[in-house]
Design a protein around this motif. Structure first.
Motif, mmCIF file in Angstrom:
data_model
loop_
_atom_site.group_PDB
_atom_site.id
_atom_site.type_symbol
_atom_site.label_atom_id
_atom_site.label_comp_id
_atom_site.label_asym_id
_atom_site.label_seq_id
_atom_site.Cartn_x
_atom_site.Cartn_y
_atom_site.Cartn_z
ATOM 1 N N LYS A 73 82.447 -31.851 -90.145
ATOM 2 C CA LYS A 73 81.987 -31.977 -88.619
ATOM 3 C C LYS A 73 80.623 -32.261 -88.693
ATOM 4 O O LYS A 73 79.832 -31.293 -89.302
ATOM 5 N N ALA A 74 80.046 -32.841 -87.520
ATOM 6 C CA ALA A 74 78.713 -33.021 -87.373
ATOM 7 C C ALA A 74 78.232 -31.831 -86.537
ATOM 8 O O ALA A 74 78.773 -31.158 -85.579
ATOM 9 N N ALA A 75 77.045 -31.220 -86.990
ATOM 10 C CA ALA A 75 76.476 -29.978 -86.450
ATOM 11 C C ALA A 75 75.048 -29.819 -86.697
ATOM 12 O O ALA A 75 74.501 -30.380 -87.623
ATOM 13 N N GLU A 76 74.484 -28.919 -85.772
ATOM 14 C CA GLU A 76 73.028 -28.626 -86.080
ATOM 15 C C GLU A 76 72.913 -27.154 -85.442
ATOM 16 O O GLU A 76 73.186 -26.778 -84.216
ATOM 17 N N SER A 77 72.552 -26.289 -86.170
ATOM 18 C CA SER A 77 72.146 -24.802 -85.755
ATOM 19 C C SER A 77 71.086 -24.141 -86.506
ATOM 20 O O SER A 77 70.832 -24.536 -87.823
ATOM 21 N N TRP A 78 70.356 -23.425 -85.849
ATOM 22 C CA TRP A 78 69.020 -22.844 -86.571
ATOM 23 C C TRP A 78 69.106 -21.453 -86.590
ATOM 24 O O TRP A 78 69.498 -20.710 -85.346
#
Length: 217
Positions: A73-78
């Motif tokens: 799945k597409a994701a972005e997290s910091w």
């Protein structure tokens, strides 16, 4: 009246202060994300998180993954550190243990960033050491922060996935050490940094006249 000759002697050179190394940040993720915070930019479809505290075989760590229900799945997290105070530092290094498995391109999916605390202007730092990508054997990456000596900064671990690749990234034992010149007294707080008294002069008690005359200067 008259002259007074004062001989201060030949004197001596003042020795250079001995540099000392201090731990500014030491996050082991023993029970949770600790002093770090999580910023989710894009959550993967079917999940409410990317970064999650986890433990396996007595090893505790933060894990990021966007592999949900058998698909990428597409994701972005910091995963963002607290403020790191390097204002008294002449040199500094960041070290952390990490490993990963799966994914398509580790250099774009799992990256390291830094910003001055007051600016929130993130700049990417190079991670010099990655694992094989085929196992969960940890490797240690050490990154110089010397360019940020004298400043207050934050660092962040950025996870990005796509439908083509969603690695599992595990991070453990994040530590920042700094080299400082000089001594002085102060306290060390691994969460907030170092406070050191460099110079203090109070000039004693205030003086007033006695009648028309000063008793001392």
């Amino acid at each position: 009246g008259g002259d007074i000759n004062v001989d201060f002697g030949s004197g001596s050179e003042t020795p250079e202060p001995t540099p000392s190394e201090k731990v500014i940040l030491n996050e082991t993720f023993d029970t949770s994300e600790g002093t770090f915070t999580i910023k989710n930019v894009t959550l993967p479809e079917g999940s409410t998180y990317v970064w999650k505290w986890s433990t396996y075989s007595d090893t505790k760590y933060m894990k990021a993954s966007a592999y949900i229900s058998g698909s990428n799945k597409a994701a972005e997290s910091w995963l963002i550190s607290p403020e790191i105070d390097l204002t008294s530092a002449t040199d500094a290094n960041l070290a952390f243990d990490h490993c990963h498995k799966f994914g398509a391109n580790k250099e774009t999916e799992m990256t390291l960033w830094i910003t001055e605390s007051s600016a929130e202007n993130w700049t990417q730092l190079t991670i010099p050491t990655y694992g094989t990508g085929n196992d969960y054997n940890y490797v240690t990456a050490t990154v110089s922060l010397k360019a940020y000596a004298g400043k207050k900064v934050k660092v962040a671990f950025k996870y990005v996935s796509t439908t083509s690749g969603a690695p599992t990234w595990q991070i453990n034992d994040v530590k920042v050490t700094a080299t400082e010149n000089g001594g002085g007294s102060g306290t060390v707080d691994p969460g907030t940094g170092i406070e050191t008294t460099i110079f203090e002069e109070t000039f004693g008690e205030s003086v007033t006249k006695e009648g028309k005359y000063w008793p001392s200067i």
